[in-house]
Design a protein around this motif. Structure first.
Motif, PDB file in Angstrom:
ATOM      1  N   TYR A   1      43.252  43.706  50.052  1.00 51.77           N
ATOM      2  CA  TYR A   1      43.603  42.630  50.972  1.00 51.77           C
ATOM      3  C   TYR A   1      42.870  41.325  50.671  1.00 51.77           C
ATOM      4  O   TYR A   1      43.209  40.293  51.255  1.00 51.77           O
ATOM      5  N   ASN A   2      41.903  41.375  49.786  1.00 49.59           N
ATOM      6  CA  ASN A   2      41.080  40.193  49.536  1.00 49.59           C
ATOM      7  C   ASN A   2      40.678  40.180  48.057  1.00 49.59           C
ATOM      8  O   ASN A   2      39.545  40.470  47.701  1.00 49.59           O
ATOM      9  N   VAL A   3      41.648  39.865  47.208  1.00 44.98           N
ATOM     10  CA  VAL A   3      41.465  39.938  45.762  1.00 44.98           C
ATOM     11  C   VAL A   3      40.951  38.594  45.247  1.00 44.98           C
ATOM     12  O   VAL A   3      41.581  37.552  45.452  1.00 44.98           O
ATOM     13  N   ALA A   4      39.814  38.630  44.563  1.00 41.46           N
ATOM     14  CA  ALA A   4      39.158  37.413  44.092  1.00 41.46           C
ATOM     15  C   ALA A   4      39.369  37.214  42.591  1.00 41.46           C
ATOM     16  O   ALA A   4      39.644  38.168  41.858  1.00 41.46           O
ATOM     17  N   PRO A   5      39.238  35.974  42.115  1.00 39.08           N
ATOM     18  CA  PRO A   5      39.273  35.710  40.667  1.00 39.08           C
ATOM     19  C   PRO A   5      38.233  36.527  39.923  1.00 39.08           C
ATOM     20  O   PRO A   5      37.219  36.940  40.484  1.00 39.08           O
ATOM     21  N   THR A   6      38.524  36.760  38.658  1.00 37.82           N
ATOM     22  CA  THR A   6      37.715  37.516  37.693  1.00 37.82           C
ATOM     23  C   THR A   6      37.814  39.020  37.901  1.00 37.82           C
ATOM     24  O   THR A   6      37.276  39.778  37.099  1.00 37.82           O
ATOM     25  N   THR A   7      38.481  39.466  38.977  1.00 34.43           N
ATOM     26  CA  THR A   7      38.664  40.893  39.181  1.00 34.43           C
ATOM     27  C   THR A   7      39.983  41.341  38.551  1.00 34.43           C
ATOM     28  O   THR A   7      40.800  40.527  38.127  1.00 34.43           O
ATOM     29  N   GLN A   8      40.201  42.652  38.517  1.00 32.40           N
ATOM     30  CA  GLN A   8      41.420  43.208  37.950  1.00 32.40           C
ATOM     31  C   GLN A   8      42.562  43.117  38.968  1.00 32.40           C
ATOM     32  O   GLN A   8      42.397  43.455  40.138  1.00 32.40           O
ATOM     33  N   VAL A   9      43.717  42.647  38.480  1.00 27.35           N
ATOM     34  CA  VAL A   9      44.883  42.433  39.331  1.00 27.35           C
ATOM     35  C   VAL A   9      46.074  43.142  38.697  1.00 27.35           C
ATOM     36  O   VAL A   9      46.236  43.114  37.470  1.00 27.35           O
ATOM     37  N   ALA A  10      46.915  43.762  39.505  1.00 26.83           N
ATOM     38  CA  ALA A  10      48.109  44.426  38.986  1.00 26.83           C
ATOM     39  C   ALA A  10      49.094  43.397  38.459  1.00 26.83           C
ATOM     40  O   ALA A  10      49.405  42.404  39.129  1.00 26.83           O
ATOM     41  N   LEU A  11      49.587  43.632  37.256  1.00 35.55           N
ATOM     42  CA  LEU A  11      50.453  42.689  36.554  1.00 35.55           C
ATOM     43  C   LEU A  11      51.623  43.452  35.955  1.00 35.55           C
ATOM     44  O   LEU A  11      51.476  44.589  35.498  1.00 35.55           O
ATOM     45  N   LEU A  12      52.804  42.825  35.919  1.00 35.47           N
ATOM     46  CA  LEU A  12      53.996  43.405  35.310  1.00 35.47           C
ATOM     47  C   LEU A  12      54.377  42.601  34.072  1.00 35.47           C
ATOM     48  O   LEU A  12      54.432  41.371  34.127  1.00 35.47           O
ATOM     49  N   HIS A  13      54.644  43.304  32.972  1.00 37.00           N
ATOM     50  CA  HIS A  13      55.067  42.617  31.740  1.00 37.00           C
ATOM     51  C   HIS A  13      55.889  43.579  30.899  1.00 37.00           C
ATOM     52  O   HIS A  13      55.826  44.808  31.088  1.00 37.00           O
TER      53      HIS A  13
ATOM     54  N   GLY B   1      36.808  34.731  53.736  1.00 40.20           N
ATOM     55  CA  GLY B   1      36.056  33.940  52.767  1.00 40.20           C
ATOM     56  C   GLY B   1      34.972  34.725  52.054  1.00 40.20           C
ATOM     57  O   GLY B   1      34.497  34.309  50.991  1.00 40.20           O
ATOM     58  N   ASN B   2      34.566  35.849  52.616  1.00 46.20           N
ATOM     59  CA  ASN B   2      33.546  36.697  52.009  1.00 46.20           C
ATOM     60  C   ASN B   2      34.247  37.829  51.264  1.00 46.20           C
ATOM     61  O   ASN B   2      34.908  38.668  51.871  1.00 46.20           O
ATOM     62  N   THR B   3      34.096  37.867  49.944  1.00 42.64           N
ATOM     63  CA  THR B   3      34.815  38.856  49.144  1.00 42.64           C
ATOM     64  C   THR B   3      34.357  40.285  49.429  1.00 42.64           C
ATOM     65  O   THR B   3      35.025  41.230  49.012  1.00 42.64           O
ATOM     66  N   ARG B   4      33.239  40.452  50.112  1.00 39.81           N
ATOM     67  CA  ARG B   4      32.806  41.805  50.479  1.00 39.81           C
ATOM     68  C   ARG B   4      33.654  42.386  51.594  1.00 39.81           C
ATOM     69  O   ARG B   4      33.651  43.593  51.815  1.00 39.81           O
TER      70      ARG B   4
END
Length: 225
Positions: A36-48, A212-215
């Motif tokens: 619910y709170n995905v931040a930059p530099t983390t792994q994100v599901a992607l379709l290709h 705002g807190n990624t934790r």
């Protein structure tokens, strides 16, 4: 945009929204992503696409070319420059879709902290964001420089009150065309510039400042206040 997003649906929900008949090579898993709170530099599901297979992979959000190690890896790319500037030249041909449930923006409303807003598609359908990246190769496995960026455009209409930029969101039909390696680069650029979904396709509302807190990770973060 876009600095924080949600991916709580399952990968099969996202693939169903894409309406793509290709066989799926899924390294993401079968369960809902519940993020619910995905931040930059983390792994994100992607379709290709790789060959005739649609691949679902977890890929780092952010990318920079090998000659730009002196700067932070961008997480977004401006549609006005992405096809022609040198920074993204190496990954411009490698197109992907970042499927999300919503994203967040922060607005200065005069309080002690900026107010976060959740932005989602009207009706709650998954959002298919145009992306490019250095993508995992099924034959070689993940690489150290794998990563992706979401392509953004100017906001128009009411959304400009929330943020002046937003992701380029494609209809399922355009998303399939975007993913297709046979789609010429010139056509891909035209899709981004002129055929993304308009602001009227989205709705937005205030959410808890704790996003705002990624934790903080729970589903309460997407509830309106």
């Amino acid at each position: 945009m876009c600095g924080r997003l949600s991916q709580y649906s399952g990968i099969h929900d996202f693939v169903a929204a894409l309406s793509m008949p290709n066989a799926l090579a899924n390294s993401v898993g079968e369960l809902p992503l519940d993020r619910y709170n995905v931040a930059p530099t983390t792994q994100v599901a992607l379709l290709h696409l790789q060959g005739d297979l649609l691949h679902a992979d977890m890929v780092r959000w952010g990318w920079r070319p090998h000659w730009a190690k002196d700067r932070a890896a961008p997480i977004n790319a401006r549609v006005e420059k992405v096809a022609h500037g040198p920074f993204f030249r190496a990954i411009w041909p490698h197109r992907a879709i970042t499927p999300i449930d919503n994203w967040f923006e922060w607005v200065d409303e005069g309080g002690p902290k900026k107010q976060p807003y959740l932005i989602r598609q009207r009706g709650g359908a998954p959002i298919l964001c145009a992306a490019i990246g250095h993508l995992p190769d099924a034959d070689e496995g993940p690489a150290e420089d794998d990563g992706f960026v979401i392509i953004t455009a100017d906001s128009t209409g009411g959304m400009v009150d929330i943020h002046d930029r937003r992701p380029v969101v494609l209809t399922p039909e355009l998303a399939r065309e975007w993913l297709d390696p046979a789609t010429p680069k010139e056509r891909a650029e035209q899709m981004l510039l002129f055929e993304g979904k308009p602001s009227e396709s989205f709705e937005w509302f205030k959410v808890d400042i704790n996003v705002g807190n990624t934790r903080n990770k729970g589903p309460n973060l997407i509830n309106p206040i």
